[in-house]
Design an enzyme around this catalytic site. Sequence first.
Site, PDB file in Angstrom:
ATOM      1  N   GLU A 330      -0.728   3.589  -2.087  1.00  0.00           N
ATOM      2  CA  GLU A 330      -0.922   4.471  -0.946  1.00  0.00           C
ATOM      3  C   GLU A 330      -2.166   5.328  -1.161  1.00  0.00           C
ATOM      4  OE1 GLU A 330       3.443   5.536   0.978  1.00  0.00           O
ATOM      5  OE2 GLU A 330       2.427   7.024  -0.254  1.00  0.00           O
ATOM      6  N   CYS A 331      -3.061   5.325  -0.214  1.00  0.00           N
ATOM      7  CA  CYS A 331      -4.237   6.191  -0.201  1.00  0.00           C
ATOM      8  C   CYS A 331      -5.007   6.084  -1.517  1.00  0.00           C
ATOM      9  CB  CYS A 331      -3.835   7.623   0.132  1.00  0.00           C
ATOM     10  SG  CYS A 331      -5.221   8.635   0.720  1.00  0.00           S
TER      11      CYS A 331
END
Length: 450
Positions: A330-331
């Site tokens: 994520e990210c």
Amino acid sequence: MTPTPPPGLLISAPASGTGKTTVTLGLLAAFAARGLTVQPFKSGPDYIDPAFHAAAAGRPSVNLDSWAMAPGRIAALADVAAGSDLVLAEGSMGLFDGVAAAGETGTGASAEVAALMGWPVVLVLDVSGQAQTAAAVAQGLARFRAGLTVGGVILNKVASPRHEALVRAGMAAAGLPVLGALPRRAEVALPERHLGLVQAEELPRLQAILAEAAAFVAAHCNLDAIRALAAAHALPPAPSAPVPAPGERIALARDAAFSFVYPHLLADWRAQGATILPFSPLADQAPDPSATVCWLPGGYPELHAAQLAASEGFRAGLADFARTRPVHGECGGYMALGAGLVAADGARHRMAGLLGLETSFAKRRMHLGYRLARPHRALPGQGTRPLRGHEFHYATILSQPDAPLARVTDATGAEVAETGSFAAQPGGGTVSGTFFHLIAPAASLAPQDP
């Protein structure tokens, strides 16, 4: 009969930057110093403030989000406060600020969480540059929404006794109790960087800072009056949709570069019987070979890009793991799975290379907002169900050659270019990543919805 929850308050403000985080931390630490068990919460998507809350209160702070979470989910998460003496929730942005289109419960505004839980609001007002006019602002906030109680105000950045007297006169005319008046004091301000405050774990003087904030707030606020305002009401039982665990044994990257994990996700996963196996890429550690899935959360890989590039053991172990099992980022974790990351100084650093993604911080541009993701491919534990979350980063995508992971829209339904990436591996494993931070399944949407 539904048990009565402990009394609570929501600390909010007309806008960001008024000092509500410092006030919240001071109140948490001051009440804890009195021997109270204080349960913190944060309204809206935020990883950094809750870590400070937890340090001040000695209890994990939980995010409550009216756009991403159904009412039953918010109520279920709020049950963590059972047994505490007082709840203190910190709002985000201004009291009524949210998005235009409602999600699961509302628009994401802090006022919605306060009204749902029955928590009166304490307003933190930056009164610098004004006097009686501050009362007009506070009175407008107090009257804006029916069913919401503004219990009083804390004045911040008071310039002098004369200034305080003028502001207090305005509040008296508006019928709003002044619960505290904080003089200008720069030394209790917390350091910031591009995603908000510097992370709690990075501040060696954190406990000293919290003690200073507690003493400052206790000296200038009426703690007894603030506590007396606290209230709550019990909510009827309602369905609650936890976040499914991505696997039975989850190798979780966890260090200064990968620190953005919502406590409710980990609690959900553990409640489903999953085992969390932390490892540190910055310490050149690989995922535990006994894990069934690897999860790389967000954080600040751009600040540690050179160290990640030199972590040969991490990269080799991650590549070996991904051949046969799912890996998701994520990210910041997504960027670390890519081929390369260009730091703010223009230097390119090699990343894991499991995706073709190239990102850059040389020309920063903020990407911020709620996101609804409809996966094209099954995500570990989530399948293809719609998911609610948010995006907050300054990275620019230079190249994203892999298959898109999901159709992503913002809170208005507009398409978002950051679709994430997916790549199947020769041994049956999968690698996926996205700038999307998962908060909760979209309980109100079926998988077949467009």
